[in-house]
Each structure stands twice: as C-alpha cells, then as structure tokens.
Scaffold this motif. Sequence first.
Motif, PDB file in Angstrom:
ATOM      1  N   ALA A  21      67.052  29.779  65.803  1.00 38.47           N
ATOM      2  CA  ALA A  21      67.668  28.620  66.457  1.00 38.47           C
ATOM      3  C   ALA A  21      69.190  28.759  66.481  1.00 38.47           C
ATOM      4  N   GLY A  22      69.750  29.244  65.385  1.00 40.24           N
ATOM      5  CA  GLY A  22      71.194  29.446  65.329  1.00 40.24           C
ATOM      6  C   GLY A  22      71.659  30.478  66.342  1.00 40.24           C
ATOM      7  N   PHE A  23      70.887  31.529  66.514  1.00 40.46           N
ATOM      8  CA  PHE A  23      71.222  32.554  67.498  1.00 40.46           C
ATOM      9  C   PHE A  23      71.261  31.949  68.900  1.00 40.46           C
ATOM     10  N   GLY A  24      70.291  31.101  69.191  1.00 39.05           N
ATOM     11  CA  GLY A  24      70.277  30.427  70.487  1.00 39.05           C
ATOM     12  C   GLY A  24      71.520  29.577  70.686  1.00 39.05           C
ATOM     13  N   MET A  25      71.945  28.901  69.638  1.00 38.02           N
ATOM     14  CA  MET A  25      73.154  28.079  69.739  1.00 38.02           C
ATOM     15  C   MET A  25      74.389  28.936  69.985  1.00 38.02           C
ATOM     16  N   LEU A  26      74.441  30.094  69.339  1.00 35.26           N
ATOM     17  CA  LEU A  26      75.579  31.001  69.556  1.00 35.26           C
ATOM     18  C   LEU A  26      75.589  31.510  70.995  1.00 35.26           C
ATOM     19  N   LEU A  27      74.419  31.893  71.497  1.00 32.46           N
ATOM     20  CA  LEU A  27      74.343  32.422  72.860  1.00 32.46           C
ATOM     21  C   LEU A  27      74.790  31.391  73.891  1.00 32.46           C
ATOM     22  N   ARG A  28      74.483  30.127  73.654  1.00 32.77           N
ATOM     23  CA  ARG A  28      74.852  29.050  74.577  1.00 32.77           C
ATOM     24  C   ARG A  28      76.226  28.480  74.282  1.00 32.77           C
ATOM     25  N   ASP A  29      76.852  28.956  73.212  1.00 33.36           N
ATOM     26  CA  ASP A  29      78.119  28.403  72.728  1.00 33.36           C
ATOM     27  C   ASP A  29      78.001  26.888  72.557  1.00 33.36           C
ATOM     28  N   SER A  30      76.923  26.493  71.918  1.00 35.20           N
ATOM     29  CA  SER A  30      76.642  25.075  71.708  1.00 35.20           C
ATOM     30  C   SER A  30      77.668  24.446  70.770  1.00 35.20           C
ATOM     31  N   PRO A  31      78.129  23.250  71.083  1.00 34.59           N
ATOM     32  CA  PRO A  31      79.040  22.558  70.170  1.00 34.59           C
ATOM     33  C   PRO A  31      78.364  22.234  68.834  1.00 34.59           C
ATOM     34  N   SER A  32      77.041  22.256  68.796  1.00 35.50           N
ATOM     35  CA  SER A  32      76.295  21.970  67.567  1.00 35.50           C
ATOM     36  C   SER A  32      76.245  23.150  66.610  1.00 35.50           C
ATOM     37  N   LYS A  33      76.772  24.299  67.033  1.00 38.74           N
ATOM     38  CA  LYS A  33      76.710  25.491  66.181  1.00 38.74           C
ATOM     39  C   LYS A  33      77.628  25.396  64.975  1.00 38.74           C
ATOM     40  N   GLY A  34      78.579  24.494  65.023  1.00 40.02           N
ATOM     41  CA  GLY A  34      79.500  24.346  63.896  1.00 40.02           C
ATOM     42  C   GLY A  34      80.284  25.625  63.669  1.00 40.02           C
TER      43      GLY A  34
END
Length: 72
Positions: A21-34
Amino acid sequence: MDVGVDLSHASEDFKFASAVAGFGMLLRDSPSKGNLTYAGVMELGEASKGTDRAGYRSQFIDLVRKAEAHVR
C-alpha cells in the motif's frame, strides 16, 4: 477501530500488505504518504517477506528497488 497496537506486533502478511500500500502511495505521490520513502517500503517488505516460497514478495521488493532507481 485502531487501538494503537505497534506495527511490530502485526502479522507478516499485514506488514507486507502495508509495504504494498505504501508503494502505491509513493507511485501516486499521495499526500497521505507522509514521510514514507522507497527505502522504508523495502525495509518493511524485507522484514515481512517470510518464507516466500513462490518468490512473489522478493519480486515485489525488486520492483520497488527499480522504481526507486528510476526516480533518482
């Protein structure tokens, strides 16, 4: 409901799913990645790889490593 249990007490499967899930957030540059990093995802993935009989978890970690090299 989150009862505040430390991640170290979670199952290997839960920890690995968190890495994915964290990898997905990094790929999308999600603001939730902290402050999550590719190194952090790899560390969590390696720590929760387990026996990995089919090699899928190792392949995931290799994919994260390649993605990190690409963004540098």
